[in-house]
Design a protein around this motif. Structure first.
Motif, short mmCIF file in Angstrom:
data_model
loop_
_atom_site.label_atom_id
_atom_site.label_comp_id
_atom_site.label_asym_id
_atom_site.label_seq_id
_atom_site.Cartn_x
_atom_site.Cartn_y
_atom_site.Cartn_z
N GLU A 223 0.84 -1.22 0.00
CA GLU A 223 0.00 0.00 0.00
C GLU A 223 0.87 1.26 0.00
O GLU A 223 2.05 1.22 0.33
N ASP A 224 0.26 2.39 -0.31
CA ASP A 224 0.96 3.67 -0.17
C ASP A 224 1.24 3.88 1.32
O ASP A 224 0.34 3.68 2.13
N PRO A 225 2.45 4.26 1.68
CA PRO A 225 2.81 4.34 3.10
C PRO A 225 2.04 5.41 3.88
O PRO A 225 1.88 6.53 3.40
N ALA A 226 1.56 5.01 5.06
CA ALA A 226 0.98 5.94 6.04
C ALA A 226 1.56 5.53 7.40
O ALA A 226 1.95 4.38 7.58
N PHE A 227 1.63 6.49 8.32
CA PHE A 227 2.34 6.26 9.56
C PHE A 227 1.42 6.08 10.78
O PHE A 227 0.31 6.62 10.78
N ILE A 228 1.92 5.34 11.79
CA ILE A 228 1.18 5.21 13.06
C ILE A 228 1.59 6.41 13.91
O ILE A 228 2.44 6.33 14.79
N LEU A 229 0.96 7.55 13.62
CA LEU A 229 1.35 8.78 14.31
C LEU A 229 0.86 8.76 15.76
O LEU A 229 1.50 9.32 16.65
#
Ligand SMILES: Cc1ccn(O)c(=O)c1
Ligand SMILES: [Zn+2]
Length: 248
Positions: A223-229
């Motif tokens: 997947e397109d990267p997203a962060f566990i902010l």
């Protein structure tokens, strides 16, 4: 009474996390000291589960357990993980007199004396015991650094790597004063199966170490990267519950 037929009567009376309002805490002299033994040989792997990362332990035997304190019988160590915020100003799940800490460690155990599996234990009010340790910004934490040094191997969701010889007991505060109350998982499906044990003393982590947590991906490699902010749940109504303390 079904959850859907009535909104005014609480159908989820023991949700977590909560604000621990220390003026309303009741000291309970019958609460025993906790017995905690974690064998470093129990640690097995590090897993990115999407909303956080878990250190997973072997829970097919009773080498690593918690007992006594508010508990009946012993509870087997299964995994530990952290909750954190998008900045250092919040991130803990439990809040103390309105004060949010930058992160919180959860050490998850299940009642293997009474139930055959973890999944079965989740279905019972005395199925799970979670020790919560608040984190405060301070000096670098060498134990947490040993986890951070492996995080690049589990950057994406569902990735895992071996993680052995981890001495979890070194992460516990020296002072074993604790608060305890009956609550729930803080992630879906929010099952009301948890005896919470929250230490009064916070342990240190430095700001750079915390920043590493926020660089984990909640997305898989495809997947397109997203962060566990951030991954901490809002506090929930205490309802008819009273928090007890092991100390005056
Ligand atoms: C079993 C379980 C699952 C999620 N979280 O956050 C917990 O603290 C415990
Ligand atoms: Zn948790």
């Amino acid at each position: 009474m079904g959850a859907s037929t009535s909104r005014h009567r609480q159908c989820r009376p023991r949700q977590s996390p909560i604000n621990i309002y220390t003026k309303k805490v009741r000291y309970d002299s019958s609460l025993k000291p906790l017995y905690i033994y974690y064998d470093p040989k129990s640690s097995q792997r590090l897993v990115n589960v999407g909303h956080c990362f878990n250190v997973e332990f072997e829970d097919t035997n009773d080498k690593s357990v918690v007992s006594d304190g508010p508990l009946v019988g012993y509870y087997r160590l299964r995994q530990c993980h952290f909750h954190w915020g998008a900045s250092d100003k919040d991130g803990s799940e439990h809040v103390i007199d309105g004060l949010e800490y930058p992160a919180e460690l959860h050490i998850v155990h299940w009642n293997a004396q009474k139930y055959p599996t973890f999944d079965e234990a989740l279905e019972h009010p005395d199925g799970v015991a979670v020790i919560g340790v608040l984190l405060k910004i301070g000096e670098t934490n060498p134990l947490i650094q040993s986890i951070i040094d492996s995080l690049d191997q589990v950057k994406e969701k569902n990735k895992e790597c071996p993680f052995t010889q981890f001495d979890l007991s070194s992460l516990l505060p020296n002072d074993r004063n604790y608060w305890t109350y009956q609550g729930s998982l803080t992630t879906t499906p929010y099952l009301e199966c948890v005896t919470w044990i929250i230490f009064q003393e916070a342990i240190p982590i430095d700001s750079d170490q915390l920043q590493h947590f926020r660089s984990l991906h909640c997305t898989s490699e495809a997947e397109d990267p997203a962060f566990i902010l951030e991954n901490h749940r809002a506090i929930q109504p205490i309802e008819a519950r009273v928090v007890r303390s092991s100390f005056k």
